[in-house]
Design a protein around this motif. Structure first.
Motif, PDB file in Angstrom:
ATOM      1  N   MET A  55       9.419   0.634   3.032  1.00  0.00           N
ATOM      2  CA  MET A  55       8.877  -0.575   2.434  1.00  0.00           C
ATOM      3  C   MET A  55       7.906  -0.180   1.327  1.00  0.00           C
ATOM      4  SD  MET A  55       6.779  -3.691   4.240  1.00  0.00           S
ATOM      5  CE  MET A  55       5.151  -2.999   4.435  1.00  0.00           C
ATOM      6  N   ALA A  56       7.896  -0.961   0.246  1.00  0.00           N
ATOM      7  CA  ALA A  56       6.890  -0.765  -0.800  1.00  0.00           C
ATOM      8  C   ALA A  56       5.998  -1.999  -0.783  1.00  0.00           C
ATOM      9  CB  ALA A  56       7.562  -0.620  -2.159  1.00  0.00           C
ATOM     10  N   SER A  57       4.700  -1.790  -0.769  1.00  0.00           N
ATOM     11  CA  SER A  57       3.795  -2.942  -0.771  1.00  0.00           C
ATOM     12  C   SER A  57       2.392  -2.516  -1.187  1.00  0.00           C
ATOM     13  CB  SER A  57       3.763  -3.606   0.616  1.00  0.00           C
ATOM     14  OG  SER A  57       2.709  -3.148   1.407  1.00  0.00           O
ATOM     15  N   THR A  58       1.500  -3.477  -1.347  1.00  0.00           N
ATOM     16  CA  THR A  58       0.086  -3.129  -1.525  1.00  0.00           C
ATOM     17  C   THR A  58      -0.491  -2.930  -0.117  1.00  0.00           C
ATOM     18  OG1 THR A  58      -0.598  -5.448  -1.395  1.00  0.00           O
ATOM     19  CG2 THR A  58      -0.202  -4.559  -3.604  1.00  0.00           C
ATOM     20  N   PRO A  59      -1.566  -2.171   0.013  1.00  0.00           N
ATOM     21  CA  PRO A  59      -2.207  -2.046   1.330  1.00  0.00           C
ATOM     22  C   PRO A  59      -2.603  -3.421   1.870  1.00  0.00           C
ATOM     23  CG  PRO A  59      -3.168  -0.468  -0.219  1.00  0.00           C
ATOM     24  CD  PRO A  59      -2.225  -1.327  -1.007  1.00  0.00           C
ATOM     25  N   THR A  60      -3.120  -4.274   0.997  1.00  0.00           N
ATOM     26  CA  THR A  60      -3.520  -5.618   1.427  1.00  0.00           C
ATOM     27  C   THR A  60      -2.347  -6.348   2.072  1.00  0.00           C
ATOM     28  OG1 THR A  60      -5.278  -5.892  -0.184  1.00  0.00           O
ATOM     29  CG2 THR A  60      -4.180  -7.907   0.496  1.00  0.00           C
ATOM     30  N   ILE A  86      10.495   0.155  10.195  1.00  0.00           N
ATOM     31  CA  ILE A  86      10.204   0.765   8.888  1.00  0.00           C
ATOM     32  C   ILE A  86       9.634   2.158   9.108  1.00  0.00           C
ATOM     33  CG2 ILE A  86       8.725   0.570   6.847  1.00  0.00           C
ATOM     34  CD1 ILE A  86       9.015  -2.510   7.224  1.00  0.00           C
ATOM     35  N   LYS A  87      10.282   3.144   8.512  1.00  0.00           N
ATOM     36  CA  LYS A  87       9.895   4.535   8.777  1.00  0.00           C
ATOM     37  C   LYS A  87       8.925   5.088   7.741  1.00  0.00           C
ATOM     38  CE  LYS A  87      11.943   4.904  12.531  1.00  0.00           C
ATOM     39  NZ  LYS A  87      10.953   4.269  13.387  1.00  0.00           N
ATOM     40  N   LYS A  88       8.994   4.555   6.530  1.00  0.00           N
ATOM     41  CA  LYS A  88       8.109   5.043   5.471  1.00  0.00           C
ATOM     42  C   LYS A  88       7.560   3.848   4.696  1.00  0.00           C
ATOM     43  CE  LYS A  88      10.792   9.296   4.979  1.00  0.00           C
ATOM     44  NZ  LYS A  88       9.898  10.427   5.240  1.00  0.00           N
ATOM     45  N   ILE A  89       6.274   3.930   4.353  1.00  0.00           N
ATOM     46  CA  ILE A  89       5.662   2.844   3.582  1.00  0.00           C
ATOM     47  C   ILE A  89       5.022   3.438   2.332  1.00  0.00           C
ATOM     48  CG2 ILE A  89       3.946   0.994   3.595  1.00  0.00           C
ATOM     49  CD1 ILE A  89       4.348   0.752   6.592  1.00  0.00           C
ATOM     50  N   VAL A  90       5.425   2.925   1.190  1.00  0.00           N
ATOM     51  CA  VAL A  90       4.881   3.383  -0.087  1.00  0.00           C
ATOM     52  C   VAL A  90       3.823   2.364  -0.516  1.00  0.00           C
ATOM     53  CG1 VAL A  90       5.439   3.945  -2.477  1.00  0.00           C
ATOM     54  CG2 VAL A  90       7.144   4.338  -0.668  1.00  0.00           C
ATOM     55  N   LEU A  91       2.588   2.809  -0.617  1.00  0.00           N
ATOM     56  CA  LEU A  91       1.510   1.884  -0.962  1.00  0.00           C
ATOM     57  C   LEU A  91       1.056   2.095  -2.394  1.00  0.00           C
ATOM     58  CD1 LEU A  91      -0.772   2.033   2.228  1.00  0.00           C
ATOM     59  CD2 LEU A  91       0.946   0.305   1.650  1.00  0.00           C
TER      60      LEU A  91
END
Ligand SMILES: [Zn+2]
Length: 476
Positions: free
Chosen positions: A221-226, A247-252
């Motif tokens: 997932m790509a998202s802002t930390p907020t 979700i295995k990886k999060i791009v912030l």
């Protein structure tokens, strides 16, 4: 047109004449160079990377001088031409440009200003900055620029361990901010299935992800930390555990969260996912720094500076004098090295506080220099009260380290008073709130000679945001 050995994503007929200079080591941009690196560029020697930077830098300043009114006037006033820049030592002759310079330029020559080198209506993309700290500024990109940004991000995604066949949840509402559009198209180019959030409600979005988790395709997932934190909150209120989203990886990106240990840990633990940092800025183009898979394992991950695409200088925040040597600490001044020629950013003051250590090597094998401990604060955000510097990121880290507080907070500055508003996770009585405020007050990380006024409020009292949060309120 000079032929290069680089195989681009799009052909020349579509993109038109390429203005940037491309090193042949880029090879085939469409395919990974190896199992570990998307491009050979990532493992070139530091000397070769510096050579590439120099070639691109010379090219971009020449284009800007000859085609951009903004740069021509600025440099003429400073009494220089690109031909006076003969070595890195000459760099300081080129004036640093600021957000205010671009703001004033767009006011003077509305709506776009005249920093562009190609008529804006002939450029492919229209962007606006998010306006976190000032009025939004307009920015444009050519097809070539856009391709360069997407290619740049594909390399980062591959470095995070995202692979073709994965599913990418792009958690944003598709406003004219550049960053998440890049994520969308980079995921697509990498061969992932892209699921866009758009204007859906957070709950509807969570349900889509939960439903797709049934097919057990690896996903990121790509998202802002907020927004990642907002998803956790909404899911909890509906008795959904975000771990079920698979979700295995999060791009912030967009905010410093992944470089603030307590925020990173909070998101990692809730989603049971690896969390990566991605730092970019609209004026300079795509991703400038990223945490590789190996760095993301650290409590304080360092970020790789994408040095073939950007020249990141460290300067004194007041004088803009360049810091020299292997270890440099100060604020960032960034140049897009030809990956952004339509509206170039040359010696642009981004203003993130950073420490670069050129001697440190990352275990991942990339030779891109490391920004030690990432980017956790922007110089503009620093609060100076009675001569004491206070970084909001330290306050955030302390708030998010306390189990009984929600991750939300707000800093209100009223003259020389700093009021920190925090929320209890569960509604409680006066005694509990007093205990929590004492606990935060005594946190060694925020204990300074200043006395903060800490106010614990009921759960749900502070405003929520779906993109970036406005945490600092200056009261007049
Ligand atoms: Zn690395």
């Amino acid at each position: 047109m000079k032929k290069t050995k680089v195989k681009f994503i799009w052909n020349d007929e579509y993109v038109g004449e390429r203005l940037c200079w491309y090193p042949e080591e880029e090879g085939n941009r469409i395919k990974p160079f190896s199992d570990k690196y998307w491009s050979k560029i990532e493992i070139l020697s530091s000397n070769r990377l510096k050579e590439i930077q120099w070639n691109k830098f010379k090219k971009v300043i020449e284009i800007a001088y000859n085609k951009s009114g903004f740069y021509k006037r600025k440099w003429s006033k400073a009494g220089i031409t690109p031909y006076d820049i003969k070595a890195w030592d000459d760099l300081e002759k080129i004036p640093v440009v600021t957000k205010e310079d671009f703001e004033n330029n767009q006011r003077e020559y509305p709506p776009y200003g005249d920093a562009f080198t190609i008529p804006t209506n002939e450029q492919m993309k229209y962007w606006q900055t998010s306006g976190t700290t000032s009025k939004p500024r307009i920015w444009c990109e050519t097809k070539e620029d856009w391709e360069n940004g997407v290619y740049n991000l594909v390399r980062c995604f591959y470095g995070y361990g995202i692979r073709p066949g994965w599913r990418g949840f792009i958690s944003f509402s598709y406003p004219p901010f550049m960053a998440f559009w890049h994520c969308h198209y980079a995921a697509e180019m990498l061969g992932c299935q892209v699921v866009p959030k758009g204007p859906l409600s957070t709950l509807a979005w969570i349900n889509i992800i939960k439903n797709l988790a049934l097919s057990s395709v690896p996903s990121f997932m790509a998202s802002t930390p907020t927004y990642a934190i907002r998803m956790i909150e909404i899911a909890n209120s509906e008795k959904i555990d975000v771990k079920e989203l698979g979700i295995k990886k999060i791009v912030l990106g967009g905010e410093p969260g992944a470089s603030i240990p307590a925020t990173k840990r909070f998101i990692e633990n809730n989603f049971e996912a690896e969390v990566f940092d991605l730092m970019g800025c609209t004026e300079t183009g795509g991703p400038i720094m990223f945490s590789c898979k190996e760095q993301a394992l650290n409590r304080y991950p360092s970020l790789h500076i994408v040095s073939d695409q950007y020249l990141v200088e460290v300067v004194d925040p007041y004088t803009f004098n360049r810091k020299e040597g292997d270890i440099k600490e100060g604020v960032t001044v960034i140049t897009s090295l030809g990956n952004r020629t339509g509206m170039p950013a040359i010696r642009f003051l981004v203003g993130d506080w950073i420490k670069i250590d050129e001697r440190k090597k990352c275990v991942c094998g990339r030779n891109f220099p490391l920004a030690i401990g990432g980017v956790s604060s922007r110089f503009d955000d620093m609060i100076i009260i009675k001569g004491v510097n206070v970084y909001p990121s330290l306050i955030e880290n302390s708030v998010r380290s306390i189990e009984k507080l929600s991750p939300e907070y707000q800093i209100r500055i009223d003259g020389s008073r700093v009021i920190i508003l925090v929320e209890a996770k569960e509604r409680g009585d006066k005694d509990l709130y007093l205990k929590l405020s004492k606990r935060l007050e005594e946190d060694p990380l925020i204990k300074t000679s200043l006395r903060f006024n800490i106010n614990v409020v009921d759960p749900g009292s502070l405003p929520r945001s779906e993109t970036k949060s406005k945490r600092i309120i200056k009261e007049l």
